[in-house]
Design a protein around this motif. Structure first.
Motif, PDB file in Angstrom:
ATOM      1  N   ALA A   1      33.268  17.581  48.044  1.00 18.33           N
ATOM      2  CA  ALA A   1      33.084  19.333  48.342  1.00 18.33           C
ATOM      3  C   ALA A   1      33.856  20.103  47.317  1.00 18.33           C
ATOM      4  CB  ALA A   1      33.278  19.074  49.985  1.00 18.33           C
ATOM      5  N   PRO A   2      35.289  20.037  47.453  1.00 18.46           N
ATOM      6  CA  PRO A   2      36.276  20.732  46.856  1.00 18.46           C
ATOM      7  C   PRO A   2      35.108  21.507  45.207  1.00 18.46           C
ATOM      8  CG  PRO A   2      36.833  18.667  47.575  1.00 18.46           C
ATOM      9  CD  PRO A   2      35.933  18.717  47.542  1.00 18.46           C
ATOM     10  N   ASN A   3      34.563  20.593  44.835  1.00 23.55           N
ATOM     11  CA  ASN A   3      33.782  20.914  43.408  1.00 23.55           C
ATOM     12  C   ASN A   3      32.409  21.855  43.811  1.00 23.55           C
ATOM     13  OD1 ASN A   3      34.863  19.044  41.856  1.00 23.55           O
ATOM     14  ND2 ASN A   3      33.990  17.359  41.702  1.00 23.55           N
ATOM     15  N   PHE A   4      32.126  21.621  45.496  1.00 24.69           N
ATOM     16  CA  PHE A   4      31.428  23.307  45.391  1.00 24.69           C
ATOM     17  C   PHE A   4      32.558  24.269  45.406  1.00 24.69           C
ATOM     18  CE2 PHE A   4      29.217  25.913  48.985  1.00 24.69           C
ATOM     19  CZ  PHE A   4      27.866  25.782  48.723  1.00 24.69           C
ATOM     20  N   SER A   5      33.029  24.179  46.181  1.00 25.48           N
ATOM     21  CA  SER A   5      34.045  25.278  46.351  1.00 25.48           C
ATOM     22  C   SER A   5      34.186  25.966  44.912  1.00 25.48           C
ATOM     23  CB  SER A   5      35.575  25.247  46.618  1.00 25.48           C
ATOM     24  OG  SER A   5      35.217  24.571  48.393  1.00 25.48           O
ATOM     25  N   PHE A   6      34.609  25.126  43.989  1.00 28.44           N
ATOM     26  CA  PHE A   6      34.693  26.107  42.803  1.00 28.44           C
ATOM     27  C   PHE A   6      33.782  26.197  41.960  1.00 28.44           C
ATOM     28  CE2 PHE A   6      39.032  23.003  42.633  1.00 28.44           C
ATOM     29  CZ  PHE A   6      39.711  24.099  42.304  1.00 28.44           C
TER      30      PHE A   6
ATOM     31  N   LEU B   1      31.264  19.971  36.860  1.00 28.88           N
ATOM     32  CA  LEU B   1      31.651  20.422  38.089  1.00 28.88           C
ATOM     33  C   LEU B   1      30.301  20.637  38.956  1.00 28.88           C
ATOM     34  CD1 LEU B   1      34.038  23.202  38.936  1.00 28.88           C
ATOM     35  CD2 LEU B   1      34.206  20.534  39.232  1.00 28.88           C
ATOM     36  N   ASN B   2      28.849  20.561  38.134  1.00 24.86           N
ATOM     37  CA  ASN B   2      27.869  20.888  38.407  1.00 24.86           C
ATOM     38  C   ASN B   2      27.127  19.765  39.279  1.00 24.86           C
ATOM     39  OD1 ASN B   2      25.291  22.906  39.583  1.00 24.86           O
ATOM     40  ND2 ASN B   2      23.844  22.182  37.650  1.00 24.86           N
ATOM     41  N   ASN B   3      27.589  18.634  38.675  1.00 23.13           N
ATOM     42  CA  ASN B   3      27.353  17.202  38.462  1.00 23.13           C
ATOM     43  C   ASN B   3      28.003  16.855  39.584  1.00 23.13           C
ATOM     44  OD1 ASN B   3      24.661  17.571  36.510  1.00 23.13           O
ATOM     45  ND2 ASN B   3      26.240  16.666  34.825  1.00 23.13           N
ATOM     46  N   ILE B   4      28.999  17.208  39.890  1.00 24.88           N
ATOM     47  CA  ILE B   4      29.710  16.788  41.170  1.00 24.88           C
ATOM     48  C   ILE B   4      29.490  17.459  42.808  1.00 24.88           C
ATOM     49  CG2 ILE B   4      30.495  14.266  39.957  1.00 24.88           C
ATOM     50  CD1 ILE B   4      32.848  16.532  39.513  1.00 24.88           C
ATOM     51  N   ILE B   5      28.721  18.511  42.545  1.00 24.57           N
ATOM     52  CA  ILE B   5      29.262  19.077  43.386  1.00 24.57           C
ATOM     53  C   ILE B   5      28.703  18.385  44.228  1.00 24.57           C
ATOM     54  CG2 ILE B   5      29.128  21.548  42.888  1.00 24.57           C
ATOM     55  CD1 ILE B   5      25.530  21.945  43.682  1.00 24.57           C
ATOM     56  N   PRO B   6      28.209  18.143  45.943  1.00 27.65           N
ATOM     57  CA  PRO B   6      27.600  17.358  47.352  1.00 27.65           C
ATOM     58  C   PRO B   6      25.659  17.261  46.595  1.00 27.65           C
ATOM     59  CG  PRO B   6      29.394  18.843  48.391  1.00 27.65           C
ATOM     60  CD  PRO B   6      29.006  19.337  46.449  1.00 27.65           C
ATOM     61  N   ALA B   7      25.813  15.694  46.693  1.00 30.15           N
ATOM     62  CA  ALA B   7      24.277  15.310  46.885  1.00 30.15           C
ATOM     63  C   ALA B   7      23.880  15.724  48.534  1.00 30.15           C
ATOM     64  CB  ALA B   7      24.050  14.488  45.819  1.00 30.15           C
TER      65      ALA B   7
ATOM     66  N   ASP C   1      25.331  16.974  56.057  1.00 31.22           N
ATOM     67  CA  ASP C   1      25.071  18.525  56.086  1.00 31.22           C
ATOM     68  C   ASP C   1      26.549  18.745  56.598  1.00 31.22           C
ATOM     69  OD1 ASP C   1      22.560  19.199  55.192  1.00 31.22           O
ATOM     70  OD2 ASP C   1      21.324  18.620  56.433  1.00 31.22           O
ATOM     71  N   TYR C   2      27.761  18.664  56.462  1.00 34.38           N
ATOM     72  CA  TYR C   2      28.372  18.916  57.182  1.00 34.38           C
ATOM     73  C   TYR C   2      30.308  20.027  55.848  1.00 34.38           C
ATOM     74  CZ  TYR C   2      30.008  14.335  54.915  1.00 34.38           C
ATOM     75  OH  TYR C   2      29.370  13.333  54.342  1.00 34.38           O
ATOM     76  N   LEU C   3      28.995  20.445  55.319  1.00 27.41           N
ATOM     77  CA  LEU C   3      29.901  21.447  54.547  1.00 27.41           C
ATOM     78  C   LEU C   3      30.284  22.950  54.791  1.00 27.41           C
ATOM     79  CD1 LEU C   3      28.379  22.169  50.957  1.00 27.41           C
ATOM     80  CD2 LEU C   3      30.548  20.968  51.418  1.00 27.41           C
ATOM     81  N   PHE C   4      31.630  23.476  55.379  1.00 31.21           N
ATOM     82  CA  PHE C   4      31.784  24.680  55.993  1.00 31.21           C
ATOM     83  C   PHE C   4      32.116  24.871  54.781  1.00 31.21           C
ATOM     84  CE2 PHE C   4      31.889  20.919  59.550  1.00 31.21           C
ATOM     85  CZ  PHE C   4      31.241  22.056  60.244  1.00 31.21           C
ATOM     86  N   TYR C   5      32.060  26.218  55.116  1.00 34.69           N
ATOM     87  CA  TYR C   5      32.370  27.798  54.241  1.00 34.69           C
ATOM     88  C   TYR C   5      32.731  28.355  55.470  1.00 34.69           C
ATOM     89  CZ  TYR C   5      28.523  31.097  54.614  1.00 34.69           C
ATOM     90  OH  TYR C   5      28.236  31.471  55.065  1.00 34.69           O
ATOM     91  N   GLU C   6      34.867  29.090  54.461  1.00 30.67           N
ATOM     92  CA  GLU C   6      35.056  29.845  55.626  1.00 30.67           C
ATOM     93  C   GLU C   6      34.889  31.509  55.074  1.00 30.67           C
ATOM     94  OE1 GLU C   6      39.917  30.301  57.021  1.00 30.67           O
ATOM     95  OE2 GLU C   6      39.688  28.699  55.415  1.00 30.67           O
ATOM     96  N   ASP C   7      34.584  32.630  55.869  1.00 32.05           N
ATOM     97  CA  ASP C   7      34.297  33.750  56.318  1.00 32.05           C
ATOM     98  C   ASP C   7      35.113  34.509  56.750  1.00 32.05           C
ATOM     99  OD1 ASP C   7      33.347  35.943  54.840  1.00 32.05           O
ATOM    100  OD2 ASP C   7      31.772  35.804  55.482  1.00 32.05           O
TER     101      ASP C   7
ATOM    102  N   THR D   1      21.943  25.970  44.511  1.00 27.26           N
ATOM    103  CA  THR D   1      22.322  25.434  43.733  1.00 27.26           C
ATOM    104  C   THR D   1      22.390  23.688  44.071  1.00 27.26           C
ATOM    105  OG1 THR D   1      24.019  26.977  42.315  1.00 27.26           O
ATOM    106  CG2 THR D   1      23.687  24.373  41.352  1.00 27.26           C
ATOM    107  N   GLN D   2      21.812  22.753  43.551  1.00 27.63           N
ATOM    108  CA  GLN D   2      21.265  21.511  44.599  1.00 27.63           C
ATOM    109  C   GLN D   2      22.245  20.972  42.952  1.00 27.63           C
ATOM    110  OE1 GLN D   2      20.600  20.433  46.669  1.00 27.63           O
ATOM    111  NE2 GLN D   2      20.323  22.398  47.609  1.00 27.63           N
ATOM    112  N   ASN D   3      22.591  19.653  43.100  1.00 26.75           N
ATOM    113  CA  ASN D   3      23.502  18.396  42.423  1.00 26.75           C
ATOM    114  C   ASN D   3      21.583  17.673  41.848  1.00 26.75           C
ATOM    115  OD1 ASN D   3      24.397  16.568  41.124  1.00 26.75           O
ATOM    116  ND2 ASN D   3      25.694  16.734  42.515  1.00 26.75           N
ATOM    117  N   SER D   4      20.536  18.260  40.604  1.00 27.37           N
ATOM    118  CA  SER D   4      19.714  17.491  40.564  1.00 27.37           C
ATOM    119  C   SER D   4      20.039  16.023  39.809  1.00 27.37           C
ATOM    120  CB  SER D   4      18.639  18.214  39.544  1.00 27.37           C
ATOM    121  OG  SER D   4      19.246  18.307  38.340  1.00 27.37           O
TER     122      SER D   4
END
Length: 139
Positions: free
Chosen positions: A40-45, A92-98, A103-109, A123-126
C-alpha cells in the motif's frame, strides 16, 4: 543453486523461476520481506507522492527517507512531483498492490478515510497480477 532474495529482488527471481527461460537451475528460492501482493505505501507514492499518515507507529526510516527525497523532487521538478516519481521510480508500479492484495486499501481525503477497491484502481499492477496467476509453480 539456491536463491535468497529480498523485496523487489525476490520478485525478479520469482519471475525468472516462473518464466519460460527457467532452466531448472534453482533448487531453492528463499523469500525475505517479499511484496508478493504489492504494498500500500508504494501505491501512495505512485499515485500521489505521499505516505498515509502513520503518526501512531513511531519513527519510520522509510518514511523519513522518502519524505526527504520527495522534497528534493518537488524543488527540482517545480511541482511536477508525480511525473518525477513516474520517471525516477518506475519500479514502484511493479510493487503497487496486486489483485491478490485484497480489497482493503484506504486513502485519506479531507480527514475522511475512504475504502478503495483494488479492482477500481486506475493503475493496475500487471507485473504482479500476471506473476501471481501462476504462483502454484513455486512449491
Amino acid at each position: 543453486m539456491n536463491l535468497i532474495g529480498h523485496s523487489m529482488g525476490e520478485l525478479v527471481s520469482r519471475s525468472y523461476v516462473q518464466s519460460d527461460y527457467y532452466a531448472n537451475d534453482v533448487e531453492q528460492l528463499i523469500q525475505l520481506g517479499t511484496p508478493n501482493s504489492g504494498t500500500a505505501p508504494n501505491f501512495s507514492f505512485w499515485s500521489g507522492g505521499e505516505l498515509p499518515d502513520q503518526d501512531n507507529l513511531g519513527f519510520n526510516f522509510v518514511r523519513m527517507y522518502m519524505d526527504a527525497y520527495m522534497l528534493i523532487l518537488k524543488i527540482k521538478y517545480k511541482g511536477q512531483q508525480i511525473d518525477a516519481i513516474h520517471t525516477h521510480f518506475k519500479g514502484l508500479n511493479n510493487i503497487i498492490p496486486a489483485l491478490t492484495y485484497g480489497d482493503y486499501l484506504f486513502y485519506e481525503d479531507n480527514n475522511m478515510m475512504e475504502f478503495k477497491s483494488i479492482q477500481g484502481m486506475q493503475t493496475q499492477n500487471s507485473f504482479l497480477n500476471n506473476l501471481n496467476k501462476n504462483m502454484n509453480i513455486i512449491k
